[in-house]
Motif scaffolding. Structure first.
Motif, mmCIF file in Angstrom:
data_model
loop_
_atom_site.group_PDB
_atom_site.id
_atom_site.type_symbol
_atom_site.label_atom_id
_atom_site.label_comp_id
_atom_site.label_asym_id
_atom_site.label_seq_id
_atom_site.Cartn_x
_atom_site.Cartn_y
_atom_site.Cartn_z
ATOM 1 N N THR A 190 -3.405 16.876 3.143
ATOM 2 C CA THR A 190 -3.449 17.539 1.652
ATOM 3 C C THR A 190 -3.928 16.835 0.482
ATOM 4 O OG1 THR A 190 -1.830 18.851 0.224
ATOM 5 C CG2 THR A 190 -1.097 16.922 1.199
ATOM 6 N N TYR A 191 -4.229 17.547 -0.539
ATOM 7 C CA TYR A 191 -4.719 16.945 -1.877
ATOM 8 C C TYR A 191 -3.474 16.392 -2.294
ATOM 9 C CZ TYR A 191 -9.299 19.265 -1.950
ATOM 10 O OH TYR A 191 -10.590 19.649 -1.645
ATOM 11 N N GLY A 192 -3.985 15.273 -3.134
ATOM 12 C CA GLY A 192 -2.736 14.658 -3.786
ATOM 13 C C GLY A 192 -2.876 13.197 -4.478
ATOM 14 N N GLY A 193 -1.950 12.533 -4.699
ATOM 15 C CA GLY A 193 -2.234 11.123 -4.928
ATOM 16 C C GLY A 193 -2.139 10.171 -3.850
ATOM 17 N N PRO A 194 -2.209 8.775 -4.118
ATOM 18 C CA PRO A 194 -2.008 7.908 -3.054
ATOM 19 C C PRO A 194 -0.983 8.017 -2.187
ATOM 20 C CG PRO A 194 -2.766 6.708 -5.329
ATOM 21 C CD PRO A 194 -2.376 8.284 -5.455
ATOM 22 N N ASP A 195 0.094 8.562 -2.852
ATOM 23 C CA ASP A 195 1.266 8.726 -1.851
ATOM 24 C C ASP A 195 1.223 9.772 -0.849
ATOM 25 O OD1 ASP A 195 2.638 7.098 -3.385
ATOM 26 O OD2 ASP A 195 3.723 8.552 -4.659
ATOM 27 N N VAL A 247 -15.590 -9.531 -6.158
ATOM 28 C CA VAL A 247 -14.457 -9.057 -5.471
ATOM 29 C C VAL A 247 -13.195 -9.259 -6.337
ATOM 30 C CG1 VAL A 247 -13.285 -8.819 -3.416
ATOM 31 C CG2 VAL A 247 -15.528 -9.024 -3.290
ATOM 32 N N ALA A 248 -12.516 -8.146 -6.581
ATOM 33 C CA ALA A 248 -11.432 -8.275 -7.659
ATOM 34 C C ALA A 248 -10.311 -8.385 -6.903
ATOM 35 C CB ALA A 248 -11.307 -7.149 -8.590
ATOM 36 N N ALA A 249 -10.147 -7.830 -5.597
ATOM 37 C CA ALA A 249 -8.813 -7.908 -4.954
ATOM 38 C C ALA A 249 -9.287 -7.224 -3.530
ATOM 39 C CB ALA A 249 -7.700 -6.532 -5.549
ATOM 40 N N VAL A 250 -8.581 -7.590 -2.488
ATOM 41 C CA VAL A 250 -8.712 -7.384 -1.101
ATOM 42 C C VAL A 250 -7.343 -6.753 -0.627
ATOM 43 C CG1 VAL A 250 -9.310 -8.086 1.288
ATOM 44 C CG2 VAL A 250 -10.351 -8.867 -0.754
ATOM 45 N N PHE A 251 -7.339 -5.684 0.016
ATOM 46 C CA PHE A 251 -6.055 -5.143 0.705
ATOM 47 C C PHE A 251 -6.346 -5.111 2.118
ATOM 48 C CE2 PHE A 251 -5.789 -4.161 -3.742
ATOM 49 C CZ PHE A 251 -4.517 -4.061 -3.952
ATOM 50 N N PRO A 252 -5.352 -5.047 3.023
ATOM 51 C CA PRO A 252 -5.314 -4.520 4.560
ATOM 52 C C PRO A 252 -5.635 -3.070 4.326
ATOM 53 C CG PRO A 252 -3.202 -5.253 4.289
ATOM 54 C CD PRO A 252 -3.991 -5.748 2.805
ATOM 55 N N LEU A 253 -6.439 -2.578 5.499
ATOM 56 C CA LEU A 253 -6.413 -1.065 5.451
ATOM 57 C C LEU A 253 -5.094 -0.344 5.456
ATOM 58 C CD1 LEU A 253 -8.383 1.475 6.208
ATOM 59 C CD2 LEU A 253 -7.850 1.075 8.627
ATOM 60 N N ALA A 267 -3.990 0.869 1.962
ATOM 61 C CA ALA A 267 -5.335 1.333 0.861
ATOM 62 C C ALA A 267 -4.559 2.339 -0.068
ATOM 63 C CB ALA A 267 -5.784 2.545 1.938
ATOM 64 N N ALA A 268 -3.248 3.008 -0.144
ATOM 65 C CA ALA A 268 -2.701 3.539 -0.976
ATOM 66 C C ALA A 268 -2.471 2.727 -2.438
ATOM 67 C CB ALA A 268 -1.494 4.230 -0.813
ATOM 68 N N GLU A 269 -1.935 1.396 -2.151
ATOM 69 C CA GLU A 269 -1.950 0.528 -3.148
ATOM 70 C C GLU A 269 -3.419 0.107 -3.760
ATOM 71 O OE1 GLU A 269 -0.246 -1.319 -6.320
ATOM 72 O OE2 GLU A 269 0.790 -0.362 -4.974
ATOM 73 N N ALA A 270 -4.344 -0.073 -2.918
ATOM 74 C CA ALA A 270 -5.544 -0.231 -3.484
ATOM 75 C C ALA A 270 -6.008 0.866 -4.295
ATOM 76 C CB ALA A 270 -6.596 -0.459 -2.309
ATOM 77 N N LEU A 271 -5.914 2.216 -4.049
ATOM 78 C CA LEU A 271 -6.206 3.166 -4.790
ATOM 79 C C LEU A 271 -5.366 3.319 -6.271
ATOM 80 C CD1 LEU A 271 -6.839 5.950 -2.402
ATOM 81 C CD2 LEU A 271 -8.304 4.761 -3.686
ATOM 82 N N ARG A 272 -4.199 2.906 -6.218
ATOM 83 C CA ARG A 272 -3.411 2.719 -7.234
ATOM 84 C C ARG A 272 -4.009 1.785 -8.226
ATOM 85 N NH1 ARG A 272 1.074 2.538 -3.670
ATOM 86 N NH2 ARG A 272 1.644 4.766 -3.362
ATOM 87 N N GLN A 273 -4.519 0.686 -7.828
ATOM 88 C CA GLN A 273 -5.291 -0.223 -8.503
ATOM 89 C C GLN A 273 -6.406 0.204 -9.190
ATOM 90 O OE1 GLN A 273 -4.923 -4.369 -7.118
ATOM 91 N NE2 GLN A 273 -6.917 -5.062 -8.201
ATOM 92 N N SER A 274 -7.230 0.841 -8.308
ATOM 93 C CA SER A 274 -8.423 1.393 -8.934
ATOM 94 C C SER A 274 -7.961 2.500 -9.903
ATOM 95 C CB SER A 274 -9.091 2.072 -7.726
ATOM 96 O OG SER A 274 -10.518 2.718 -8.207
ATOM 97 N N MET A 275 -7.010 3.242 -10.059
ATOM 98 C CA MET A 275 -6.687 4.188 -10.921
ATOM 99 C C MET A 275 -6.319 3.359 -12.077
ATOM 100 S SD MET A 275 -4.694 6.830 -8.355
ATOM 101 C CE MET A 275 -4.407 7.961 -9.597
ATOM 102 N N ALA A 276 -5.795 2.492 -12.030
ATOM 103 C CA ALA A 276 -5.345 1.772 -13.355
ATOM 104 C C ALA A 276 -6.558 1.463 -14.199
ATOM 105 C CB ALA A 276 -4.534 0.431 -12.994
ATOM 106 N N GLY A 277 -7.906 1.354 -13.667
ATOM 107 C CA GLY A 277 -9.090 1.089 -14.557
ATOM 108 C C GLY A 277 -9.293 -0.100 -15.134
ATOM 109 N N ARG A 278 -8.458 -0.999 -14.543
ATOM 110 C CA ARG A 278 -8.800 -2.407 -15.459
ATOM 111 C C ARG A 278 -9.357 -3.644 -14.580
ATOM 112 N NH1 ARG A 278 -3.798 -0.461 -17.144
ATOM 113 N NH2 ARG A 278 -2.623 -1.801 -15.533
#
Length: 307
Positions: A8-13, A277-283, A286-297
């Motif tokens: 479904t559509y939604g946020g990283p969760d 490369v600012a940050a590396v996450f394991p697959l 991915a939800a946490e990686a998207l949260r960091q992207s959403m922060a925009g900093r």
């Protein structure tokens, strides 16, 4: 295969780390064993449904358009690659479903190029979408040697690559960023200025004769500021301002392009382009990686390490 997906559509969760069937490989595609996948703002925008009016979307949806990996199988008419070839790709297809946040991805050959030998897997995964956006934006405004180019959001994933590409072309680059990123921009060859109120005056202080071209990777009215400074008001391109065409500039929606991706790889292997490369996450994160992207900093690229 293991993959990140949503029903479904939604946020990283709404994302789940789960087992999905291996992708089918069409005649003009190859199967890529993913080493790393780049994370881009468009990934969470797709997840939120923002692109639904533009692109057909099907569930379960695997996000991701950036990939770096190894060819594992070749389609019936995919003569460009062989099993074992190392590739990178901006794997955007006509519909959104089978993305790159997975152990395997079926990639049309038109979306791929050879992996630059000088880049790590993580750097290579961060290059395609951001690099092509930067490259195609600069091409749209015909930025060239001896000219002064203004890059907005110059410390970000796209902007930092645009700075390097423009410098490699022999242009003088002025880049907007927060003060904490000014030394970073200087290291890339740009002259930094702080964004925000008074930007036009700060750029004029560096380039009193005006600027030749501008590329916008942030939105928020910087196209108008650019046109105050441009010698030719039409030489501005934006990925973020939907009104730029009406103002006489260029809207850029990045396209998969093997030749452009190969040119970026050549710049990297010539020592003229690197991928911060600012940050590396394991697959699985991915939800946490998207949260960091959403922060925009983020300064540079966020990457998922897959295998």
């Amino acid at each position: 295969m293991k993959a990140i997906s949503t029903q479904t559509y939604g946020g990283p969760d709404v994302l789940a780390y789960s087992d999905l069937p291996d992708p089918k490989v069409g005649p003009d595609s190859v199967l890529v064993r993913v080493k790393a996948a780049g994370v881009n703002p468009v990934d969470w925008k797709i997840l939120a449904g923002y692109l639904d009016p533009m692109l057909d979307t099907h569930f379960p949806l695997v996000p991701g358009w950036d990939v770096a990996g190894v060819v594992e199988a070749v389609g019936a008419d995919a003569t460009e690659y062989e099993v074992g070839d190392e590739v990178i790709g901006y794997v955007r297809k006509d519909a959104v479903q089978h993305g790159t946040y997975a152990e395997l991805v079926a990639a049309p050959v038109r979306t791929l190029a050879r992996k630059p030998a000088s880049l790590s897997w993580q750097q290579a995964a961060g290059l395609p979408l951001a690099g092509l956006t930067a490259y195609q934006s600069l091409a749209r405004v015909a930025a060239k040697q001896g000219e002064t180019v203004l890059v907005h959001a110059a410390a970000g994933g796209v902007g930092s690559l645009a700075v390097q590409i423009a410098v490699a072309r022999g242009a003088r680059v002025i880049g907007t960023a927060s003060e904490r990123n000014h030394d970073f921009l200087r290291s890339l060859g740009a002259e930094p200025v702080t964004y925000g109120e008074g930007l036009a005056d700060r750029v004029r202080a560096l380039a009193p004769e005006g600027i030749d071209a501008a590329v916008d990777f942030v939105g928020g009215g910087v196209v108008d500021v650019s046109q105050e400074l441009l010698k030719d008001r039409g030489r501005v391109a934006s990925v973020a301002d939907g009104e730029v065409k009406g103002k006489g500039g260029h809207m850029v929606w990045v396209r998969p392009d093997t030749a452009d991706l190969t040119a970026l790889g050549a710049l990297a292997d010539a020592g003229k382009l690197t991928v911060p490369v600012a940050a590396v996450f394991p697959l699985s994160e991915a939800a946490e990686a998207l949260r960091q992207s959403m922060a925009g900093r983020t300064r540079g690229k966020i990457v998922l390490e897959v295998s």
